[in-house]
Design an enzyme around this catalytic site. Structure first.
Site, mmCIF file in Angstrom:
data_model
loop_
_atom_site.group_PDB
_atom_site.id
_atom_site.type_symbol
_atom_site.label_atom_id
_atom_site.label_comp_id
_atom_site.label_asym_id
_atom_site.label_seq_id
_atom_site.Cartn_x
_atom_site.Cartn_y
_atom_site.Cartn_z
ATOM 1 N N GLU A 113 3.603 52.229 13.614
ATOM 2 C CA GLU A 113 3.114 53.496 13.093
ATOM 3 C C GLU A 113 4.094 54.593 13.480
ATOM 4 O O GLU A 113 4.372 54.811 14.665
ATOM 5 C CB GLU A 113 1.720 53.825 13.632
ATOM 6 N N ASP A 138 6.364 58.430 18.373
ATOM 7 C CA ASP A 138 6.332 59.868 18.140
ATOM 8 C C ASP A 138 7.238 60.524 19.180
ATOM 9 O O ASP A 138 7.718 59.852 20.108
ATOM 10 C CB ASP A 138 4.895 60.419 18.257
ATOM 11 N N ASP A 165 13.459 58.329 18.304
ATOM 12 C CA ASP A 165 13.817 58.290 16.887
ATOM 13 C C ASP A 165 13.425 56.943 16.279
ATOM 14 O O ASP A 165 13.950 55.892 16.669
ATOM 15 C CB ASP A 165 15.325 58.512 16.761
ATOM 16 N N ASP A 188 6.130 64.867 8.188
ATOM 17 C CA ASP A 188 6.525 66.249 7.921
ATOM 18 C C ASP A 188 6.955 66.366 6.465
ATOM 19 O O ASP A 188 7.869 65.666 6.026
ATOM 20 C CB ASP A 188 7.681 66.642 8.844
ATOM 21 N N LYS A 192 10.281 73.138 1.801
ATOM 22 C CA LYS A 192 11.332 73.885 1.100
ATOM 23 C C LYS A 192 12.302 72.915 0.426
ATOM 24 O O LYS A 192 12.697 71.902 1.023
ATOM 25 C CB LYS A 192 12.081 74.791 2.067
ATOM 26 N N ASP A 224 -0.625 64.780 2.106
ATOM 27 C CA ASP A 224 -1.441 65.744 1.375
ATOM 28 C C ASP A 224 -0.565 66.770 0.661
ATOM 29 O O ASP A 224 -1.065 67.819 0.232
ATOM 30 C CB ASP A 224 -2.431 66.443 2.314
ATOM 31 N N ARG A 262 -8.493 64.721 11.817
ATOM 32 C CA ARG A 262 -8.710 66.164 11.875
ATOM 33 C C ARG A 262 -7.663 66.895 11.039
ATOM 34 O O ARG A 262 -7.971 67.837 10.308
ATOM 35 C CB ARG A 262 -8.653 66.618 13.333
#
Length: 286
Positions: A113, A138, A165, A188, A192, A224, A262
């Site tokens: 993950e 992470d 990484d 992420d 832009k 999302d 959440r």
């Protein structure tokens, strides 16, 4: 009026460095001071007792990264969990060895993950499926501590936390065909346009991931951000090593095993639509 004579440059003393040499020496000394100070400034834990601030160091090339480390306060509970469990359940991604996943997870199939936030969803999936090992990576230290604390409180022996990484982890530290699945939930979005090159789900990443996924293993993405979902669907559909698990070639309904997080709830409250994509690693060509 007669002109004043031009000032003459002072002769360098024998053995003294010239201006360029002195400047280079100053730069080298400043770099050395910075390197000596850097670990003391960033390291939260003594060597070997917690995640390293820069586990891979300068061993690998600099490149555009898809993640941005977030520095925030580690709570007392998170710090205690890291100190207690990092030596046995934490992995610094240094790129210097290949992990023995069978030994690490007792022979369980292992899912990687990438990006787990504070770890609540990861802990829930581990509790719901104790027959699968989860290697969760992470760079967020509070999240690492929180996930280890959740694993302790819920007696989850099938979770390991990796720091650093994910590209180096995949490329240098995992054996071919060693993963039973790969999860990338809400990476992420780099919204832009000029930052889209930083997005993780790109053809190059998929080619690397395919070498570490066993045939039939599923890559499961969720986002999302509408335009990122469209990009994911486009690059996954075009990649020869993956096939869509959806017969219609589109998005998949959220599977029951992926908890509603959440973070996801916040996106839904803002009117964001969440898209899941599940693509299967096709068998190797004979």
């Amino acid at each position: 009026m007669p002109q004043s004579p031009e000032p003459q440059a002072a002769e360098p003393q024998a053995g003294a460095p010239g201006p360029s040499q002195a400047a280079a020496a100053d730069r080298a000394a400043a770099h050395e001071r910075a390197e000596r100070m850097r670990p003391r400034a960033l390291r939260m834990f003594p060597e070997g007792t917690g995640p390293s601030p820069d586990p891979a160091g300068s061993h690998f090339e600099r490149r555009i990264r898809s993640f941005q480390p977030r520095r925030s306060r580690v709570t007392t509970g998170q710090g205690e969990a890291l100190k207690k469990w990092w030596p046995t359940r934490g992995i610094d991604i240094d790129g210097q060895r290949v992990l023995d996943l069978d030994a690490m997870f007792g022979g369980l199939p292992v899912v990687l993950e990438i990006g787990f936030g504070m770890g609540e969803a990861t802990a829930q999936m581990a509790a719901d499926d104790p027959g699968t090992g989860i290697l969760a990576v992470d760079v967020h230290t509070p999240g690492q501590g929180n996930l280890l604390g959740l694993a302790e409180r819920n007696d989850l022996s099938n979770v390991r936390v990796a720091n650093g990484d994910a590209i180096i982890l995949l490329r240098e530290m995992l054996a071919p065909d060693s993963l039973a699945g790969l999860r990338v939930y809400f990476p992420d979005p780099w919204p832009k346009a000029r930052h889209h090159k930083r997005r993780l789900i790109q053809p190059e990443f998929l080619s690397l991931a395919a070498t570490r996924l066993a045939p039939g293993a599923v890559l499961h993405c969720a986002t999302d951000w509408e335009d990122y979902a469209e990009q994911m669907l486009e690059v996954l559909s075009a990649h020869p090593d993956f096939e869509n698990t959806q017969a219609d070639g589109g998005y998949t309904p959220r599977p029951g095993f992926r908890p509603l997080t959440r973070f996801e709830g916040q996106g839904l409250d803002k009117g964001h639509k969440v898209h899941d994509l599940m693509f299967r690693r096709v068998p190797h060509a004979s």
